[in-house]
Design an enzyme around this catalytic site. Structure first.
Site, short mmCIF file in Angstrom:
data_model
loop_
_atom_site.label_atom_id
_atom_site.label_comp_id
_atom_site.label_asym_id
_atom_site.label_seq_id
_atom_site.Cartn_x
_atom_site.Cartn_y
_atom_site.Cartn_z
N THR A 38 0.83 -1.21 0.00
CA THR A 38 0.00 0.00 0.00
C THR A 38 0.86 1.26 0.00
OG1 THR A 38 -1.49 -1.30 1.35
CG2 THR A 38 -2.01 1.03 1.13
N TYR A 129 7.18 -11.92 4.08
CA TYR A 129 5.96 -11.34 3.49
C TYR A 129 5.62 -12.15 2.24
CZ TYR A 129 2.97 -7.51 1.58
OH TYR A 129 1.94 -6.75 1.08
N LYS A 159 3.57 -12.62 7.08
CA LYS A 159 2.41 -11.87 6.61
C LYS A 159 1.94 -12.63 5.39
CE LYS A 159 1.24 -7.54 4.27
NZ LYS A 159 -0.08 -8.02 3.92
N GLU A 188 -10.73 -9.48 2.51
CA GLU A 188 -12.11 -9.90 2.24
C GLU A 188 -12.42 -11.29 2.76
OE1 GLU A 188 -9.64 -8.83 0.41
OE2 GLU A 188 -10.00 -9.06 -1.73
C1 LIG Z 1 -2.61 -7.50 -3.16
C2 LIG Z 1 -2.79 -6.58 -1.98
O1 LIG Z 1 -2.70 -5.37 -2.09
N1 LIG Z 1 -3.04 -7.16 -0.82
C3 LIG Z 1 -3.28 -6.44 0.37
C4 LIG Z 1 -2.38 -6.91 1.46
O2 LIG Z 1 -1.46 -7.62 1.35
C5 LIG Z 1 -4.73 -6.58 0.85
O3 LIG Z 1 -4.90 -5.79 1.99
C6 LIG Z 1 -5.72 -6.17 -0.23
O4 LIG Z 1 -5.45 -4.86 -0.63
C7 LIG Z 1 -7.16 -6.28 0.26
O5 LIG Z 1 -7.42 -7.56 0.68
C8 LIG Z 1 -8.17 -5.85 -0.80
O6 LIG Z 1 -8.22 -6.78 -1.84
C1 LIG Z 2 -1.60 -4.24 2.43
C2 LIG Z 2 -0.35 -4.50 3.08
O1 LIG Z 2 -0.32 -5.22 3.97
C3 LIG Z 2 0.81 -3.81 2.59
O2 LIG Z 2 0.69 -2.62 2.34
O3 LIG Z 2 1.86 -4.43 2.39
#
Ligand SMILES: CC(=O)N[C@H](C=O)[C@@H](O)[C@H](O)[C@H](O)CO
Ligand SMILES: CC(=O)C(=O)O
Length: 295
Positions: A38, A129, A159, A188
């Site tokens: 993110t 991760y 993670k 989700e």
């Molecule tokens: C691929 C991705 O971005 N995965 C996120 C964490 O790892 C999730 O938090 C997703 O953003 C979330 O599950 C929404 O699909």
């Molecule tokens: C979504 C999440 O865990 C990250 O930003 O790596």
């Protein structure tokens, strides 16, 4: 406008103080994962990643419980430099993704890479991760766990951002003594992962649905499964709606901005910002959701 017309985006350090207060006070979130997916960690320079890590650790002091810094990169020297830096600034943990240009093809190659990073921060809890949808590295975590503590003494957990709940279940079944943590990352379907034994969650949506997700965790712990399901159904309904519109990190930033009122800024190329049409639809959808008990 062509994507190439987008201005070079700079990181906004002063906003982090406000962001920490927002997470703690409005979302009841006290643990952060910095420079991951993110946060577009892989689109930032090493210098930028260090500045962000420092700011989060500094602003989080006395307010946050854990600040985990993601230090993964495509090459070992940069991972190692970031690991040493995270240790020096007092990060609560470090995490590393699998390198994904030249990929490890088996567990031994992956562990060898992770070990070289972990050794640079010998006092800092280490997390792998696992995010195969983005890295393309599908080595099963359950396999990776065998003998991991001997190779990486600081190994603390995973993670786990994958939908393979069989792999997660096998990890948890192996973790008899409970020495490792499994933090689930497919928001989700967090409730399914909790049922199989996940210890917590790290995900993009907790920036703006942290409060509701914490209520789901509470309901699960009580246990009030019917209430927990209601929360998961509603967060799932929102995510299913936005996923159909096209949902990624750029759109996540837009949602975070309209929910929190904090300017999260546009993403950096190759990502481009969410359209105003997306923002209007996502906002209307989120506003239409009626949470259990008005919460
Ligand atoms: C691929 C991705 O971005 N995965 C996120 C964490 O790892 C999730 O938090 C997703 O953003 C979330 O599950 C929404 O699909
Ligand atoms: C979504 C999440 O865990 C990250 O930003 O790596």
């Amino acid at each position: 406008m062509l994507p190439s017309d987008v201005k070079q985006i700079k990181i906004n350090l002063p906003v982090i103080r406000q962001y920490v207060d927002y997470l703690v006070n409005e979302q009841n979130v006290k643990n952060v994962f910095v420079n991951g997916t993110t946060g577009e960690g892989l689109s930032l320079s090493i210098q930028e990643r260090k500045q962000l890590a420092e700011e989060w650790v500094c602003q989080g002091k006395d307010k946050l419980d854990h600040v985990i810094i993601h230090v993964g990169a495509l090459n070992l020297p940069e991972c190692q430099e970031l690991a040493r830096h995270a240790a020096a600034i007092g990060a609560g943990g470090i995490a590393v993704i699998a390198p994904f240009f030249f990929k490890p093809t088996n567990k031994d190659e992956l562990v060898a890479f992770l070990q070289k990073v972990a050794l640079e921060a010998p006092e800092v809890p280490f997390y792998y991760y696992h995010i195969p949808p983005l890295t393309g590295v599908k080595i099963r975590v359950e396999e990776l766990l065998d003998g991991i503590k001997a190779q990486i003494p600081t190994f603390q957990g995973v993670k786990f951002s994958d939908t393979d709940l069989l792999d997660l279940a096998q990890c948890i079944n192996k973790n008899e003594t409970g020495e490792f943590e499994f933090l689930y990352g497919v928001d989700e379907q967090l409730l399914g992962a909790l049922a199989i034994g996940a210890n917590g969650a790290v995900g993009s949506t907790y920036n703006y649905l942290g409060r509701q997700t914490n209520l789901m965790l509470q309901a699960f712990a009580k246990p009030d499964f019917a209430l927990a399901q209601q929360y998961q159904f509603l967060t799932g309904e929102f995510l299913s709606f936005v996923i159909k519109l096209g949902f990624g990190v750029a759109q996540t930033k837009a949602v975070m901005t309209f929910v929190s009122g904090i300017p999260m800024g546009p993403p950096r190329l190759p990502l481009v910002g969410a359209s105003s049409e997306f923002i209007a639809k996502a906002k209307a959808k989120l506003d239409s959701i009626v949470w259990p008990n008005g919460n």
